[in-house]
Design an enzyme around this catalytic site. Structure first.
Site, PDB file in Angstrom:
ATOM      1  N   HIS A 154       0.792  -1.179  -0.002  1.00 36.58           N
ATOM      2  CA  HIS A 154       0.084   0.109   0.080  1.00 36.58           C
ATOM      3  C   HIS A 154       0.873   1.060   0.090  1.00 36.58           C
ATOM      4  O   HIS A 154       0.472   2.262  -0.289  1.00 36.58           O
ATOM      5  CB  HIS A 154      -0.928  -0.012   1.239  1.00 36.58           C
ATOM      6  CG  HIS A 154      -0.308   0.265   2.263  1.00 36.58           C
ATOM      7  ND1 HIS A 154       0.012  -0.757   3.468  1.00 36.58           N
ATOM      8  CD2 HIS A 154       0.216   1.439   3.266  1.00 36.58           C
ATOM      9  CE1 HIS A 154       0.146  -0.126   4.482  1.00 36.58           C
ATOM     10  NE2 HIS A 154       0.337   1.225   4.349  1.00 36.58           N
ATOM     11  N   ASP A 184      -0.049  -7.743   1.430  1.00 35.76           N
ATOM     12  CA  ASP A 184       0.564  -6.239   1.517  1.00 35.76           C
ATOM     13  C   ASP A 184       2.042  -5.995   1.596  1.00 35.76           C
ATOM     14  O   ASP A 184       2.577  -5.373   2.280  1.00 35.76           O
ATOM     15  CB  ASP A 184      -0.002  -5.625   2.846  1.00 35.76           C
ATOM     16  CG  ASP A 184      -0.092  -3.948   2.939  1.00 35.76           C
ATOM     17  OD1 ASP A 184       0.333  -3.580   1.807  1.00 35.76           O
ATOM     18  OD2 ASP A 184      -0.045  -3.477   3.931  1.00 35.76           O
ATOM     19  N   SER A 261       4.837   2.311   8.120  1.00 34.86           N
ATOM     20  CA  SER A 261       4.437   1.310   7.322  1.00 34.86           C
ATOM     21  C   SER A 261       5.518   0.789   6.405  1.00 34.86           C
ATOM     22  O   SER A 261       6.169   1.644   5.524  1.00 34.86           O
ATOM     23  CB  SER A 261       3.295   1.438   6.091  1.00 34.86           C
ATOM     24  OG  SER A 261       2.095   1.719   6.966  1.00 34.86           O
TER      25      SER A 261
END
Length: 416
Positions: A154, A184, A261
């Site tokens: 993402h 992901d 992230s």
């Protein structure tokens, strides 16, 4: 200390000295005992008795893979007080900032295209460009000295341009080797050599309560370090609130914020045990990471072919509880003879499940000889089998026991 004895022939001064020694002896013992107690209490409560810091002699590197693991320790060692500093100094230069940008069309509200509207408000209409550039940032870490970087899918989703900024200040263009939205995961390649690569731990042996260190670029604040513990393991995607993913997450209370992230979650030895990926909105002290063993498997497939083929049945399902049973009986007229298992709510047309004869209302009770109680267990069983293999299942269909074999297919991509 030898005891002091006084003789009748001793002088008054000697008698006084002897008496003072007798008094100070128990006081010394009390002080010594108190010191031992305080020292013991410090050792018990001090958070320093953990595994030893990263040691180059313990690191083994495979010649066939960019991923390295350290030799397992037979027992934990006492580490110095600054073990977090040691980890950061060792691994910090392997953590990178990832900047992604994409160009999108600018769409005005439909009313702005109405000729009547433009006739009266044409001079006041906003002058907007046809396209605009959207930018985002995240974290990643170097896994090979020749420039392989792991991050979250993402972070670079839909990006036209990806750049990687190293800790030494260099910014290098990145090539996306592959992404896997289901887990992901993404791999980016940069043209550089002699880069500092991380060392991988073993996420299958994590213990709840062991140290967890997160490094990343949250909220644009580069090279931020937070610490905590492993709060839980095996958190399913449904528990975390990302039901479209196929991961059992590591839960940690090390602070994770937007921008973290793709950054590494490390143990006290400086080994990567996870990839920071998710936070629950409005929650505090709850962060989630992809286990590194899962990430390595996905990354190796992305490096080899640019994609990952996930096994696929083609059913929507839910764990059977008394409440679910009553609701399905009332709303869809399903008849259940079982009180436990996983009920199939919908079968996707032309899917492997449909071709094998599975129907809505069937209750899955066993897969490959193992009792099934939850939908997460079904998902794990499917993930463990290779595409194209047969998955034996035992079902209950309105009181009748059935045994079916389902040939597992490939999960359709999001674009298809």
């Amino acid at each position: 200390m030898k005891p002091t004895f006084s003789s009748p022939s001793s002088s008054p001064k000697q008698n006084l000295l002897s008496s003072w020694r007798k008094v100070t002896k128990p006081i010394s013992l009390v002080l010594l005992g108190g010191g031992i107690a305080l020292g013991g209490n410090y050792l018990i409560n001090s958070p320093q008795i953990v595994a030893s810091p990263l040691n180059d002699s313990e690191v083994a590197q495979s010649s066939n893979s960019p991923f390295r693991s350290s030799v397992a320790q037979s027992s934990p060692d006492i580490v110095p007080q600054n073990f977090v500093t040691n980890v950061v100094n060792t691994v910090g230069s392997s953590v990178v900032r990832i900047n992604a940008s994409r160009t999108v069309e600018t769409r005005l509200p439909e009313a702005f295209d109405d000729p009547y509207f433009r006739r009266f408000f044409g001079s006041q209409m906003p002058n907007m460009p046809d396209t605009q550039v959207q930018r985002g940032t995240g974290s990643g870490f170097i896994v090979s000295s020749d420039g392989l970087v792991l991050t979250n899918a993402h972070v670079i989703d839909g990006a036209d341009k990806v750049t990687v900024t190293l800790k030494d200040g260099r910014t290098i263009a990145g090539e996306v080797m592959g992404t896997d939205p289901v887990t992901d995961m993404a791999v980016v390649k940069i043209e550089a050599t002699e880069l500092p690569a991380v060392v991988f731990g073993n996420s299958d042996t994590l213990q709840i309560g062991e140290w967890a260190i997160a490094i990343g670029n949250p909220l644009g604040l580069d090279n931020t370090v937070t610490t905590g513990i492993v709060s839980a393991t095996g958190r399913s995607s449904s528990q975390v609130g990302v039901g479209d993913k196929r991961i059992d997450f590591i839960q940690t209370d090390a602070a994770i914020n937007p921008g973290n992230s793709g950054g590494p979650l490390l143990n006290s030895k400086g080994e990567v045990i996870g990839i920071n990926t998710a936070i629950i909105q409005n929650a505090q002290g709850l962060g989630f990471a992809i286990p590194i063993n899962t990430a390595k498997n996905i990354a190796e497939q992305l490096i080899a072919s640019g994609k990952v083929d996930h096994p696929f049945l083609g059913i929507r399902m839910t764990s059977l509880t008394p409440e679910i049973k009553a609701e399905l009986q009332n709303r869809q007229n399903f008849a259940f003879d079982s009180d436990s298992g996983v009920v199939i709510v919908e079968v996707v047309p032309n899917s492997p499940a449909a071709r094998a004869g599975l129907r809505a209302g069937d209750v899955i009770e066993e897969i490959d000889g193992k009792k099934i109680k939850t939908a997460d267990e079904v998902q794990r069983a499917v993930e463990q089998i290779a595409v194209g293999e047969q998955l034996p299942m035992k079902l209950n269909r309105q009181g009748r026991n059935l045994a079916l074999d389902v040939k597992v297919g490939i999960l359709p991509s999001q674009t298809s």
